[in-house]
Design a protein around this motif. Structure first.
Motif, mmCIF file in Angstrom:
data_model
loop_
_atom_site.group_PDB
_atom_site.id
_atom_site.type_symbol
_atom_site.label_atom_id
_atom_site.label_comp_id
_atom_site.label_asym_id
_atom_site.label_seq_id
_atom_site.Cartn_x
_atom_site.Cartn_y
_atom_site.Cartn_z
ATOM 1 N N UNK A 25 -29.005 -20.150 -10.392
ATOM 2 C CA UNK A 25 -27.991 -19.235 -9.856
ATOM 3 C C UNK A 25 -26.953 -18.902 -10.936
ATOM 4 N N UNK A 26 -26.452 -19.916 -11.627
ATOM 5 C CA UNK A 26 -25.458 -19.705 -12.676
ATOM 6 C C UNK A 26 -26.061 -18.859 -13.802
ATOM 7 N N UNK A 27 -27.300 -19.150 -14.175
ATOM 8 C CA UNK A 27 -27.975 -18.356 -15.220
ATOM 9 C C UNK A 27 -28.139 -16.898 -14.814
ATOM 10 N N UNK A 28 -28.517 -16.664 -13.559
ATOM 11 C CA UNK A 28 -28.678 -15.288 -13.091
ATOM 12 C C UNK A 28 -27.364 -14.524 -13.206
ATOM 13 N N UNK A 56 -23.730 -10.706 -16.023
ATOM 14 C CA UNK A 56 -22.513 -10.448 -16.802
ATOM 15 C C UNK A 56 -22.862 -9.807 -18.136
ATOM 16 N N UNK A 57 -23.948 -10.241 -18.764
ATOM 17 C CA UNK A 57 -24.365 -9.662 -20.041
ATOM 18 C C UNK A 57 -24.788 -8.206 -19.882
ATOM 19 N N UNK A 58 -25.413 -7.886 -18.753
ATOM 20 C CA UNK A 58 -25.905 -6.524 -18.524
ATOM 21 C C UNK A 58 -24.857 -5.620 -17.883
ATOM 22 N N UNK A 99 -18.834 -15.536 -22.953
ATOM 23 C CA UNK A 99 -18.929 -14.196 -22.383
ATOM 24 C C UNK A 99 -18.361 -14.147 -20.954
ATOM 25 N N UNK A 100 -18.550 -15.230 -20.192
ATOM 26 C CA UNK A 100 -18.096 -15.292 -18.792
ATOM 27 C C UNK A 100 -17.953 -16.753 -18.389
#
Length: 190
Positions: free
Chosen positions: A31-34, A39-41, A53-54
């Motif tokens: 979930x955290x990775x998704x 956030x990257x996209x 990044x976030x």
């Protein structure tokens, strides 16, 4: 005493509980990775010299797995929806017993939520807000510096004013405690 035998599972229960705990933690890490990928996209440009990044990237870089444990006898739940100040206050009141404030995401009732709790020196959780219902999982950072603990009710990773400097500059090395188990050992990137 926080580390009394009645506050821990028996060894016979550990094998089954460990497998279900790891599965719950792995789901929480996914979930955290998704959210980190989203956030990257997102199209927002983050300066290249920022540390993270976030908040999701911060958790993936610095977070640990914290093991749920039954509440100590005598601890009744603190007010719901105030987990950040509850955990900060409980950690402050029990700092002499080694408790520290932790924040990240937790799983409850198959839902992943931003949350705060306290961590014992052995990496196990005392959650002053939520009961110790089976199926809980905790992924977060343990903050060793009480000056950073959010006594006012806002979370470190959820409050923009607190989060932005951490994304930009990161934490001072002495501000975090290395309690809990590493994230990366068990879950490969998909």
């Amino acid at each position: 005493m926080l580390n009394s035998p009645e506050n821990h599972r028996s060894r016979a229960d550990d094998v089954c509980a460990d497998a279900s705990l790891i599965a719950a933690e792995d789901g929480l890490i996914r979930y955290i990775r998704q959210h980190a990928e989203l956030a990257e996209r997102s199209g927002y440009t983050i300066p290249a010299d920022w540390s993270h990044h976030s908040q999701y990237h911060l958790l993936l870089a610095l977070g640990r797995r914290h093991t749920p444990a039954p509440r100590p006898k005598g601890l009744t739940g603190m007010p719901a929806r105030l987990c950040y100040s509850n955990a900060a206050q409980y950690a402050r009141n029990h700092h002499d017993q080694g408790l520290l404030y932790a924040e990240g995401f937790a799983r409850t009732l198959d839902v992943y939520l931003p949350h705060a709790w306290t961590v014992r020196p052995d990496g196990t959780v005392i959650d002053p807000t939520w009961d110790d219902e089976p199926g809980r999982a905790y992924i977060g950072i343990t903050v060793a510096d009480p000056a950073l603990w959010p006594y006012d009710g806002g979370g470190i990773l959820q409050d923009f004013r607190r989060l932005m400097p951490l994304l930009r500059d990161g934490f001072r090395p002495s501000a975090l405690a290395d309690l809990g188990r590493p994230l990366a050992d068990a879950l490969p990137h998909e």
